[in-house]
Design an enzyme around this catalytic site. Structure first.
Site, PDB file in Angstrom:
ATOM      1  CG  ASP A   1      42.107  41.067  40.134  1.00 15.06           C
ATOM      2  OD1 ASP A   1      41.611  40.178  39.409  1.00 15.06           O
ATOM      3  OD2 ASP A   1      42.143  40.965  41.377  1.00 15.06           O
TER       4      ASP A   1
ATOM      5  CB  SER B   1      39.178  35.349  46.645  1.00 20.72           C
ATOM      6  OG  SER B   1      39.801  35.037  45.414  1.00 20.72           O
TER       7      SER B   1
ATOM      8  CG  HIS C   1      39.680  38.390  42.211  1.00 21.01           C
ATOM      9  ND1 HIS C   1      41.012  38.682  42.388  1.00 21.01           N
ATOM     10  CD2 HIS C   1      39.370  37.424  43.119  1.00 21.01           C
ATOM     11  CE1 HIS C   1      41.484  37.927  43.388  1.00 21.01           C
ATOM     12  NE2 HIS C   1      40.507  37.162  43.844  1.00 21.01           N
TER      13      HIS C   1
END
Lengths: 240, 240
Positions: B189, B11, B192
């Site tokens: 977070d 991600s 990320h």
């Protein structure tokens, strides 16, 4: 293999992957479905664009490239519309020739890839005051090299070409002037786009693609999404 | 034809074209020289990555793709390092297997494209407090699914693989912890990247490429630049 969307245009395309730019936002939006390919050439007008078409869009026989893209955005006119008697005259292209060049670009793309969606984008409006602060070359006249009126004439010519070919067009010149204080809120130097301006282009391009059934709802995703992977048997998702 | 740089990862790669993301910034930096190709797969670990390699990197014989890229960034480990007894256990890959999988990925790329530069990127550090606020799945244990210590072990394993293959590695886990208040300034977070974190990855990747002679100074530009076009005879630039 993922399909491509080419962004073909001038500096407003070339800089579209800068912070919050419309090209990068498009690539992010389609991050698992489409490759967004940047083909922006700062300063170019349609006359120069026409001379490089074969290099920008290689033929299908050229292995390693040339696959028919899903769509191509064609975004020229801001430089063609430089006035012929002002400091950026070397970029000027007469209105009739601009229109003819756009037709030639669309014809080229449609001939090469009949199923590819070609989307025209008109030049944005111009804030003449601001342009005086940001001349590209020395401006001894003290007059803006572009006017909003001229940009509007080129935008109208672009819209007409889209009508002839029955292809979609994003009329930025009209749309952007609907925004309050567009001179400063949509543009950052009287010509190039602010974050707000970039957002408008992104929104309009997405809307145009969606109207032609090109959206996250219709395009296949590349490889299993994490939400489609069963936590109790993750490898199952990869077995076909 | 422009060369490609592939960004292959999880991600942190997939979202790298979001506002200010390291992938978009790379594409902007190389806007006239390189196509930056996004191959980020949210949630993926190296076990899953290994299963999709052939689809992500099609062979040279597949016309329309498969050209040897200039470089590939391989950026996995954040999901492998999920703890096996916490709420994201289904993404966990044991350390030994992670290391072996990384070797397999690098071998695959080096076999397919011997001249392509493969750049490993380690997982970033983890802010455990913040992870408790952002569980990917329901977190009934009340314990973070990732720890900074585990991420560090995977980072170390990644660096070791780079050493074995004598390829460059960006050790984000170490580098990011040098920044003051990295937990909040570098991460958004606990896992990320914030804009600051994205900037670090961009800077490190650019630096790594430059050390291998891949920079704006050495790579050819695609078509004449506006500053190389003679205002008194613009078409001359397009004649060869």
């Amino acid at each position: 293999m993922r399909p491509n969307i080419y962004l073909f245009g001038d500096s407003i395309t070339e800089e579209s992957f800068s912070n919050g730019g419309w090209g990068a936002t498009l690539a992010h939006h389609f991050s698992r479905a489409v490759d967004v390919v940047l083909r922006g050439y700062s300063g170019y007008n349609t006359r120069w664009a026409l001379m490089v078409l074969e290099k920008v869009f290689p033929p299908e026989t050229d292995c390693g490239s040339g696959r028919a893209p899903l769509a191509v955005t064609v975004f020229f006119g801001a430089n063609d519309a430089c006035l012929p008697d002002r400091c950026s005259a070397f970029q000027h292209v007469p209105l009739d020739e601009y229109q003819q060049n756009l037709r030639s670009i669309v014809s080229f793309l449609k001939k090469r890839w009949p199923k590819t969606l070609v989307v025209l984008i008109t030049p944005p409006p111009i804030d003449e005051d601001e342009r005086l602060q940001y001349p590209f070359v020395e401006n001894t006249l003290g007059l803006p090299e572009r006017t909003n009126e001229a940009a509007g004439a080129y935008a109208k010519a672009c819209v007409a070409v889209a009508g002839e070919f029955e292809i979609p067009v994003v009329n930025l010149w009209t749309k952007m002037q609907d925004y309050p204080k567009w001179q400063k809120s949509i543009l950052r130097d009287g010509l190039h786009l602010s974050k707000g301006g970039n957002r408008i282009v992104f929104d309009e391009v997405i809307k145009t693609l969606r109207a032609k059934d090109m959206s996250l709802e219709t395009l296949p995703f590349d490889l299993p999404l994490i939400m489609d992977i069963d936590p109790s048997d993750p490898l199952k998702a990869f077995q076909n």
